[in-house]
Design a protein around this motif. Sequence first.
Motif, short mmCIF file in Angstrom:
data_model
loop_
_atom_site.label_atom_id
_atom_site.label_comp_id
_atom_site.label_asym_id
_atom_site.label_seq_id
_atom_site.Cartn_x
_atom_site.Cartn_y
_atom_site.Cartn_z
N UNK A 16 0.86 -1.19 0.00
CA UNK A 16 0.00 0.00 0.00
C UNK A 16 0.89 1.23 0.00
N UNK A 17 0.98 1.88 -1.14
CA UNK A 17 1.86 3.06 -1.28
C UNK A 17 1.28 4.26 -0.55
N UNK A 21 -1.50 3.07 7.39
CA UNK A 21 -1.30 1.95 8.31
C UNK A 21 -2.17 0.79 7.87
N UNK A 22 -1.61 -0.42 7.90
CA UNK A 22 -2.34 -1.64 7.56
C UNK A 22 -2.61 -2.41 8.84
N UNK A 23 -3.87 -2.77 9.03
CA UNK A 23 -4.29 -3.50 10.22
C UNK A 23 -4.59 -4.95 9.84
N UNK A 24 -4.05 -5.88 10.61
CA UNK A 24 -4.31 -7.31 10.44
C UNK A 24 -5.43 -7.69 11.40
N UNK A 25 -6.54 -8.19 10.86
CA UNK A 25 -7.71 -8.56 11.68
C UNK A 25 -7.76 -10.08 11.78
N UNK A 26 -7.69 -10.59 13.01
CA UNK A 26 -7.70 -12.03 13.24
C UNK A 26 -9.08 -12.48 13.71
N UNK A 44 8.67 -1.11 4.73
CA UNK A 44 9.85 -0.99 3.88
C UNK A 44 9.39 -0.44 2.55
N UNK A 45 9.53 0.87 2.36
CA UNK A 45 9.00 1.51 1.17
C UNK A 45 7.49 1.41 1.15
N UNK A 46 6.96 0.77 0.13
CA UNK A 46 5.50 0.64 0.00
C UNK A 46 4.98 -0.67 0.58
#
Length: 646
Positions: A16-17, A21-26, A44-46
């Motif tokens: 995701x450029x 923030x990316x959320x991991x939903x368990x 790390x970068x995108x």
Amino acid sequence: MGATVSEGGVTFTVFSRNGERVLLCLFDETGDTEIARLPLPCRSGDIHHGFLPGAGAGLRYGLRVEGPWQPEQGHRFDPSKLLVDPYATLLDRAFLWDPQLARHGQETADLVPRCIVAGRPSPHPEEGRLEGSGSEPPRLIYELAVRSFTMRHPAVPERLRGTLAALMEPAIVAHLHRLGAGHVELMPIAAWMDERHLPPLGLANAWGYNPVNFFAPDPRLAPGGGADLRRLCGAYARAGIGVILDVVLNHTAESDEYGATIGLRGLDNAVYYRHAADDPGRLVNDTGCGHTVALDRAPVVRMAMDALRHWRSLGVAGFRFDLGTVMGRTETGFSQDAPLFAAILQDPDLSRSILIAEPWDIGPGGYQLGHFPAPFAEWNGRYRDDVRRFWRGDAGMAGALATRLSGSSDLFAIRHRGPNASVNFLAAHDGFTLTDLVSYAAKHNEANGEENRDGDNDSHSWNNGIEGASPDPAVTEARNRDIRALLATLFLSRGIPMLTAGDEFGRTQHGNNNAYAQDNAGFWLDWERADDALIGFVAALAKLRREHPLLTADSFLTGAGEPPDALWLKPDGSRIGDGDWNGLDAFCLLLNGRDESLLVAVNRGREGVPLALAGEGWEKLLTSADGVGSELPVRSVSLWRLPRPS
């Protein structure tokens, strides 16, 4: 990318450029309850990534992405939307359309399937693509939709109908062997969702050309995920049959700006989809599906390549690319040197797989038949149209038919590709069936709920005097004669023949030439009413192609040599001059080889024609209609053979 099982846990990696923030939903074991929401801690970068210790195969999860809501700039981040990992290879349920999927700020966790972390595949699977099987040039491609093909088959147990497992039933394999099918082309099996206008009409997508994810099989077709496809490919490889996947990389089920947010749109809409150069908020719609995947951008190329490699690892022999022109689109138009083409052609495995393009889309300059790079083959829409128009009786079509019979050199020779670059077909999933082609002069798509506005308006079809089903035996006989003439034309043409399932036994869609929304018993293949004699005729045609290499040579005819490799002749034996083609209803193609000569004789007229060429020593191998002696019967194609002295 995606979820990777390693010692001690699972690594999650997401592109995701523009996302912040990316959320991991368990989720719990049932997938019903969200038990944790964890931000991926590293970037790390995108690439957003993180390691979850103690996790393993079977874990259910989804994603959410935080970022700007700026539609005018192409950004549509919405953390209320649960997203499917584009690299997930296993899903726990099918996608179902719900208006909440398209409403900004509306929670969708109860509507979106869960991704399931898949275990590591065996490095040497017992079942999968077998070395040397399935990747050779196709001799006959048999196109089928898994559900339509199996839902009404009497030899398939009810519990298996509509699944990949049904295709392994002995009666199915026996039918493929009888037809001589070297490759089965599966219409899309990747997880898909209905177009949003269908559920209110009580309809459902029957074809699968509306994918959400490019890696995971739809759970309705493959409850066991990729393992089901691997078993099918292994079983077919042992039976001498290759599996070609119809893949849709050009668009997703997220549709236009009023569509769902379930995957790429929520991950990074501005990168994954193409937007107008002068208006970053406006989606480019070269597909007719509301948007276009930007297949020239590095992360998107990587995703497409990884998807193709994944399917290859499960055993498929190759791919047919839906709306393939999109694969070559860049900001400046179509190019043979587009990034995705370059990536495929330098890949040591994919470049050797079967590659077939549908060479058109609806965008500017979208019809690119003949312009794809080698070793791509292409669906030849000109073949379909010219053959139909000739047999319908259109004036001036004899020369066009001759060009198609001999491999379409006008389309492929200039780029140094042979006849096998042409995938020849009379009918496909999209359009009239072969039976309907000779039974309906116009489309009848009322069942689709769009007041007959959808579908092709110029199918070059005819009805032999009565529109639709007819009780008149004379009309039925005329239609059967036309069907056999069309099939004989297909199998006696140079190039790769493709047959759509059911056309070998008289399937009908009741005049509907756009049956994408008809997943019901009225449109599933009716095996109980299959015309066994017609199946036998197709099997005989396929056998002739296998036994006579002159029919399948991957070279264009020149008229050179002694004797000439080919001559175009009138039925009386005289040569056809350049100015003689107009007005011809009957003509012959004489092919000369080392061991034999073959004569393909065509007569679309309403009267028999004497054939002076088939004299002493000639053997009639096949005729599509009954005739007397060496006469060319009414509305027929015949094949004759003369052995050459050794």
